[in-house]
Scaffold this motif. Sequence first.
Motif, PDB file in Angstrom:
ATOM      1  N   UNK A   1       3.298   8.419  -9.648  1.00 19.58           N
ATOM      2  CA  UNK A   1       2.279   8.125  -8.628  1.00 19.58           C
ATOM      3  C   UNK A   1       1.352   9.317  -8.369  1.00 19.58           C
ATOM      4  N   UNK A   2       1.395  10.326  -9.228  1.00 21.08           N
ATOM      5  CA  UNK A   2       0.725  11.600  -8.925  1.00 21.08           C
ATOM      6  C   UNK A   2      -0.772  11.450  -8.642  1.00 21.08           C
ATOM      7  N   UNK A   3      -1.473  10.752  -9.492  1.00 21.87           N
ATOM      8  CA  UNK A   3      -2.924  10.627  -9.333  1.00 21.87           C
ATOM      9  C   UNK A   3      -3.274   9.947  -8.006  1.00 21.87           C
ATOM     10  N   UNK A   4      -2.586   8.874  -7.724  1.00 19.88           N
ATOM     11  CA  UNK A   4      -2.835   8.102  -6.503  1.00 19.88           C
ATOM     12  C   UNK A   4      -2.479   8.904  -5.250  1.00 19.88           C
ATOM     13  N   UNK A   5      -1.347   9.586  -5.310  1.00 22.86           N
ATOM     14  CA  UNK A   5      -0.887  10.358  -4.151  1.00 22.86           C
ATOM     15  C   UNK A   5      -1.787  11.570  -3.904  1.00 22.86           C
ATOM     16  N   UNK A   6      -2.199  12.252  -4.960  1.00 23.78           N
ATOM     17  CA  UNK A   6      -3.071  13.418  -4.804  1.00 23.78           C
ATOM     18  C   UNK A   6      -4.394  13.024  -4.147  1.00 23.78           C
ATOM     19  N   UNK A   7      -4.927  11.878  -4.543  1.00 21.91           N
ATOM     20  CA  UNK A   7      -6.176  11.391  -3.937  1.00 21.91           C
ATOM     21  C   UNK A   7      -5.973  11.113  -2.450  1.00 21.91           C
ATOM     22  N   UNK A   8      -4.827  10.535  -2.117  1.00 21.69           N
ATOM     23  CA  UNK A   8      -4.522  10.243  -0.710  1.00 21.69           C
ATOM     24  C   UNK A   8      -4.360  11.537   0.095  1.00 21.69           C
ATOM     25  N   UNK A   9      -3.658  12.511  -0.482  1.00 25.01           N
ATOM     26  CA  UNK A   9      -3.424  13.776   0.223  1.00 25.01           C
ATOM     27  C   UNK A   9      -4.727  14.526   0.484  1.00 25.01           C
TER      28      UNK A   9
ATOM     29  N   UNK B   1       0.841  -1.206   0.000  1.00 24.44           N
ATOM     30  CA  UNK B   1       0.000   0.000   0.000  1.00 24.44           C
ATOM     31  C   UNK B   1       0.872   1.250   0.000  1.00 24.44           C
ATOM     32  N   UNK B   2       0.212   2.402  -0.109  1.00 25.72           N
ATOM     33  CA  UNK B   2       0.933   3.664   0.040  1.00 25.72           C
ATOM     34  C   UNK B   2       1.370   3.819   1.496  1.00 25.72           C
ATOM     35  N   UNK B   3       2.485   4.493   1.750  1.00 29.02           N
ATOM     36  CA  UNK B   3       2.896   4.727   3.142  1.00 29.02           C
ATOM     37  C   UNK B   3       1.854   5.569   3.878  1.00 29.02           C
ATOM     38  N   UNK B   4       1.570   5.220   5.124  1.00 25.20           N
ATOM     39  CA  UNK B   4       0.556   5.969   5.875  1.00 25.20           C
ATOM     40  C   UNK B   4       1.065   7.317   6.375  1.00 25.20           C
ATOM     41  N   UNK B   5       2.373   7.553   6.256  1.00 25.82           N
ATOM     42  CA  UNK B   5       2.926   8.847   6.677  1.00 25.82           C
ATOM     43  C   UNK B   5       3.394   9.681   5.484  1.00 25.82           C
ATOM     44  N   UNK B   6       2.926   9.338   4.310  1.00 21.45           N
ATOM     45  CA  UNK B   6       3.375  10.006   3.088  1.00 21.45           C
ATOM     46  C   UNK B   6       3.111  11.513   3.118  1.00 21.45           C
ATOM     47  N   UNK B   7       1.982  11.908   3.691  1.00 22.27           N
ATOM     48  CA  UNK B   7       1.614  13.331   3.722  1.00 22.27           C
ATOM     49  C   UNK B   7       2.617  14.181   4.499  1.00 22.27           C
ATOM     50  N   UNK B   8       3.379  13.554   5.378  1.00 27.98           N
ATOM     51  CA  UNK B   8       4.361  14.301   6.165  1.00 27.98           C
ATOM     52  C   UNK B   8       5.574  14.709   5.332  1.00 27.98           C
ATOM     53  N   UNK B   9       5.808  14.013   4.232  1.00 31.23           N
ATOM     54  CA  UNK B   9       7.012  14.245   3.436  1.00 31.23           C
ATOM     55  C   UNK B   9       6.751  14.981   2.123  1.00 31.23           C
ATOM     56  N   UNK B  10       5.503  15.321   1.872  1.00 34.04           N
ATOM     57  CA  UNK B  10       5.178  16.099   0.670  1.00 34.04           C
ATOM     58  C   UNK B  10       5.026  17.552   1.089  1.00 34.04           C
ATOM     59  N   UNK B  11       5.947  18.391   0.621  1.00 33.46           N
ATOM     60  CA  UNK B  11       5.905  19.810   0.997  1.00 33.46           C
ATOM     61  C   UNK B  11       5.006  20.598   0.057  1.00 33.46           C
ATOM     62  N   UNK B  12       5.181  20.377  -1.225  1.00 37.83           N
ATOM     63  CA  UNK B  12       4.365  21.035  -2.245  1.00 37.83           C
ATOM     64  C   UNK B  12       4.012  20.002  -3.311  1.00 37.83           C
ATOM     65  N   UNK B  13       3.075  20.338  -4.159  1.00 40.29           N
ATOM     66  CA  UNK B  13       2.644  19.367  -5.178  1.00 40.29           C
ATOM     67  C   UNK B  13       3.781  19.014  -6.137  1.00 40.29           C
ATOM     68  N   UNK B  14       4.776  19.890  -6.245  1.00 40.30           N
ATOM     69  CA  UNK B  14       5.917  19.599  -7.127  1.00 40.30           C
ATOM     70  C   UNK B  14       6.791  18.472  -6.580  1.00 40.30           C
ATOM     71  N   UNK B  15       6.603  18.123  -5.303  1.00 36.45           N
ATOM     72  CA  UNK B  15       7.366  17.019  -4.702  1.00 36.45           C
ATOM     73  C   UNK B  15       6.807  15.651  -5.091  1.00 36.45           C
ATOM     74  N   UNK B  16       5.581  15.630  -5.580  1.00 40.95           N
ATOM     75  CA  UNK B  16       4.909  14.348  -5.839  1.00 40.95           C
ATOM     76  C   UNK B  16       5.494  13.695  -7.093  1.00 40.95           C
TER      77      UNK B  16
END
Length: 201
Positions: free
Chosen positions: A162-170, A143-158
């Motif tokens: 995995x952009x579509x999947x990560x954006x939905x999670x964020x 699965x996606x990491x459950x702490x992923x949101x802690x390491x994304x500073x701005x959308x340019x970091x994604x």
Amino acid sequence: MKVANIFATLPLRGNYEVIADYILNRVGACGLAWGAYSQKAVSIATGCNRLGIPVVLGPHSAKYRRLYLSRKEEDDWTVMDGREKKLVNTEEPSPEHLITVVESKERAMVTMAKLCIRKNDTAQGRQLKLTHYIALHKQYMGSLPDDLHLFVRKTTDIPIFFKKEVMAYLEKVGWKEKPVLTLPTLIGTYPSEVPLDAVVH
């Protein structure tokens, strides 16, 4: 140590605190001590820690009863912005631990990928590190990491892959943008004889 000397032109002689601070906050390195955890391995892991390099240990290391762990969202992740000379709460546990124990080689790979993340990563560098972290976590943990949101500073970091999947999670977790620092340092956040100007190059 040579990285700080070559890239940041920081002097090595009599400058241990600044070098360790540079490595901790700006060099994406991580140590691994695996197998029979001897006293020699303890010394190597401790040496890495003294220089600001986080270390992942195998299950045998638990007998030494020494770990340097954080509590992710509870701890204070405030650092000094060396350029602006002001304290900034990054809300980002990077690196999350200095010494941590894992129970399997799969977990070790995932943890090491995460411990290479640093506060001064460029957008491209963070994309690459998150690509490794997400890919390894999905491969070994499913699965996606459950702490992923802690390491994304701005959308340019994604990572683009995995952009579509990560954006939905964020969006689901209520993520907010975080500050991006180019010269993070812990010097200036605690009593020290080292002036803040020593880290500015």
